[in-house]
Structures are given as C-alpha cells and as structure tokens.
Design an enzyme around this catalytic site. Structure first.
Site, mmCIF file in Angstrom:
data_model
loop_
_atom_site.group_PDB
_atom_site.id
_atom_site.type_symbol
_atom_site.label_atom_id
_atom_site.label_comp_id
_atom_site.label_asym_id
_atom_site.label_seq_id
_atom_site.Cartn_x
_atom_site.Cartn_y
_atom_site.Cartn_z
ATOM 1 N N CYS A 160 38.863 7.310 -20.456
ATOM 2 C CA CYS A 160 38.647 7.774 -21.821
ATOM 3 C C CYS A 160 38.365 9.267 -21.776
ATOM 4 O O CYS A 160 37.442 9.714 -21.076
ATOM 5 C CB CYS A 160 37.478 7.007 -22.432
ATOM 6 N N CYS A 217 31.803 16.857 -32.139
ATOM 7 C CA CYS A 217 32.772 16.373 -33.125
ATOM 8 C C CYS A 217 32.267 16.707 -34.517
ATOM 9 O O CYS A 217 31.071 16.590 -34.797
ATOM 10 C CB CYS A 217 32.979 14.866 -32.985
ATOM 11 N N GLY A 255 35.063 13.989 -29.940
ATOM 12 C CA GLY A 255 35.967 14.783 -30.761
ATOM 13 C C GLY A 255 37.036 13.965 -31.462
ATOM 14 O O GLY A 255 37.274 12.805 -31.171
ATOM 15 N N GLU A 256 37.690 14.605 -32.417
ATOM 16 C CA GLU A 256 38.823 14.049 -33.161
ATOM 17 C C GLU A 256 40.095 14.696 -32.624
ATOM 18 O O GLU A 256 40.332 15.895 -32.837
ATOM 19 C CB GLU A 256 38.663 14.331 -34.657
ATOM 20 N N HIS A 309 37.242 0.865 -39.702
ATOM 21 C CA HIS A 309 35.811 0.575 -39.830
ATOM 22 C C HIS A 309 35.361 0.106 -41.212
ATOM 23 O O HIS A 309 34.189 -0.239 -41.386
ATOM 24 C CB HIS A 309 34.961 1.782 -39.420
ATOM 25 N N ASN A 368 27.678 -0.626 -30.488
ATOM 26 C CA ASN A 368 26.922 -0.325 -29.273
ATOM 27 C C ASN A 368 25.759 0.572 -29.681
ATOM 28 O O ASN A 368 25.967 1.735 -30.040
ATOM 29 C CB ASN A 368 27.840 0.377 -28.271
#
Length: 358
Positions: free
Chosen positions: A104, A111, A157-158, A212, A288
């Site tokens: 990842c 961000c 980040g995006e 979401h 999480n």
C-alpha cells in the site's frame, strides 16, 4: 544539489550518464539496479567501475527513502515509516499473501480530504509526493521481503489530487519495475473530473471508489470535501470509466457501527449502483479504530453479515477486506500519528496481531 535518480526512466538516466561521458548502456545498468534490485546507494552497484560509482555519488542520489521505523505483525504484515529527502515522513504497508505480495503506497504527505474516520485526514496536508517518491516506497519495502507483485494506492493522500505524479508512478511501476498494470489499484474519494481524465490515459489499472455512504448527505458528513461533487456526478464519471477502459470498479465501503451499517443503507447502496449501471464488487471494510475518531466504532459480526446479505440479495458481488495489521496501527495515518513528536529512530518492533471480531 544532487539529482534523485528514482523517478527517471531508463532512457532519462541513460541520457544523464551520456552527459557525463558514459555510454548509454551504463545508464540502463544503473536503472536496473534502482528499479529491479532496489539499490539504495551506488556502492551496491558492484558491476559498475569504482570510478563511475564515485562519479555517480558526486552527481546524484538514488532517491530511495530511509526507513525510520518498521513494525512487524505475526501474519507478515509490516508497516513502514519512511523518511523522504526533505525529512517528511510517509507511511507504507507490506502485505504478503500466499499467492501474491502486495503493498500500500502513499501519494501525499498527509491528506486534505479530511475524512472524519481517518487518522491521516485528522493530521492535515503537507505536500504532494513526486513519482519517484511514490515508487521509492515499493523499492524500500521490497528490499526486506519477497518481490512485490500487486500495488494499491490506498495510503496517505488522495491519488487523484496528485494526478500527474500518480499517473507517472504507474508508468514507472509497469515499464521500469516490471509490474502488470492489472495488478495496480488506485483508490479515490471521487474526484469526478480526474476520473474522466484518467479514463483517457488507457492504463488498465483498477479504480476503487471510496463510497462509504449511499447518499450525499451522509457522505458529506463523513468526507467533507465530497460536497464538491455529488454522487450522481461521481458515478456518472465512473460509468464513463467503465465504458472507456472496459474495466469494472471496486466500491470501497467502510462500515461504521450505527452510522452507515444498517440493512436499509445496504439496499439504498445497491439501488444507487444499479441506477448508474455500474458493475463491480462492493468491498466491505469494518472500521479500524483510531484515536480521536469522534467515537466511531467497529460493527459487530452480525451487523456486518446483515449488511452483506442485503447487498448479495440485490445481486451485488460483495467481498470483505481481510483484517490485517490491527496490532501495528496499519490503518492509514495511525502509525505516523503515534510517531509524531517522538525522537527519530530506526528499528523493528514485532507484535502479535489482535484477534479480529469479523
């Protein structure tokens, strides 16, 4: 100032060495050491003449990040804090599975999306990463384990707010490191114009949309910057993506107890995706827990199961992300946040993973 070589293509590195009076094939040798072997310094490039290694060290740096801290879990997951050339620190995660090895990657320091449930979003934004800094994370982690075969842009980040560097890093990962573009997933909160632009890049990557919520009102509460683009606009851009690339999307859905995990919300989500004629699976991610996350909680196993059952009853392919790294703060921003303000250190910590509820 010495130029970082990670981030340059083989042809560009060859051009730099030709400028130093070296043959172009020497540049390709250096590129292979960087991208295929992950060499962190020029002394490691043992098939180069000693004089050339010294010349390279005077003119360039490899540009790979320094490992500040590596935290290992018993399942093989490893969380890295990596220091960039200017001292900024980013997080990356190494994820070994039986059939593949994934990682990842972060695309920004911090961000600006401000997601209420995300430790990175609570920490604010500092700057974009360069393409070399994005790729350098993979190279740094790969030195410690198996060859990495899959990449997800789901770290800090995006990615689509750092569009040019993100696209260039994908091209480097495929052309220089040797990954398949089909093994690369780019996650976004839904930057509609960038999704449309990326569809024209003809990169056969997977796009993952962080949904979401099944409606704009709730989504704006969870992702403040989502107010700029309504779901209908975002999903219309995603439909254009599927037509242009012939690639399905993954829809990421973070389940938060009492917020977005009701069966009625699952039905609304399935109807929303069907209305926009969007194939692709819904990937459920049980929350999480992070510090200062406004009291959000992880749903029970029963709630997760009920939500998934509603989606599947509507004919939607549904998966659930394997829970890994809870013991090592593997959710985005957790480890960096806990490390902020502490003295700089380099080391390895081994922890036993916390048993997941679902």
């Amino acid at each position: 100032m010495q130029l970082p070589l990670t981030g340059l293509t083989s042809a560009e590195i060859a051009g730099r060495l030709v400028g130093l009076g070296q043959p172009a094939w020497r540049g390709r040798q250096v590129a292979a050491w960087l991208y295929r072997r992950g060499a962190s310094d020029f002394d490691a490039m043992t098939d180069l003449p000693l004089a050339l290694r010294g010349q390279l060290a005077r003119e360039f740096v490899t540009g790979l990040p320094e490992t500040v801290l590596k935290v290992d879990a018993a399942d093989g997951t490893a969380k890295y804090l990596l220091r960039l050339g200017d001292g900024e620190i980013v997080e990356s995660v190494y994820l070994p599975y039986s059939s593949r090895t994934s990682c990842c990657l972060s695309t920004q320091v911090g961000c600006a999306a401000g997601c209420r449930f995300c430790a990175t979003g609570q920490g604010g934004f500092s700057r974009n990463l360069t393409a070399g800094e994005i790729v350098g994370q993979l190279l740094a982690m790969q030195r410690d384990g198996r060859r990495i075969t899959h990449v997800v842009y789901m770290g800090m980040g995006e990615p689509l707010w750092n569009y040019a560097a993100t696209v260039e890093s994908v091209r480097l990962l495929t052309s220089e490191v040797g990954l398949s573009a089909r093994n690369i997933t780019i996650s976004t909160v839904g930057i509609a114009p960038a999704i449309r632009k990326m569809a024209s890049e003809r990169l056969p990557v997977t796009l993952a949309l962080s949904l979401h919520a099944p409606d704009d009102h709730l989504r704006a509460r969870l992702i403040p910057t989502a107010r700029k683009w309504k779901l209908d606009d975002i999903l219309s851009a995603c439909h254009e993506w599927t037509i242009s690339t012939r690639r399905n999307l993954t829809f990421e859905y973070l389940l938060i107890a009492g917020v977005n995990d009701a069966p009625a919300q699952a039905r609304a989500l399935a109807q929303l995706l069907a209305r926009h004629q969007l194939p692709g699976n819904v990937n459920l991610i049980p929350f999480n827990a992070v510090d200062n996350a406004l009291g959000y909680r992880r749903p029970t196993s029963a709630a997760i199961g009920a939500f998934r059952a509603e989606l599947e009853r509507a004919g939607r392919v549904t998966t659930q992300r394997m829970t890994r790294g809870l013991a090592i703060a593997a959710a985005c921003g957790q480890l960096r946040g806990s490390h902020a303000g502490k003295p700089r250190q380099t080391g390895v910590i081994s922890l036993t993973p916390i048993a997941a509820e679902a």
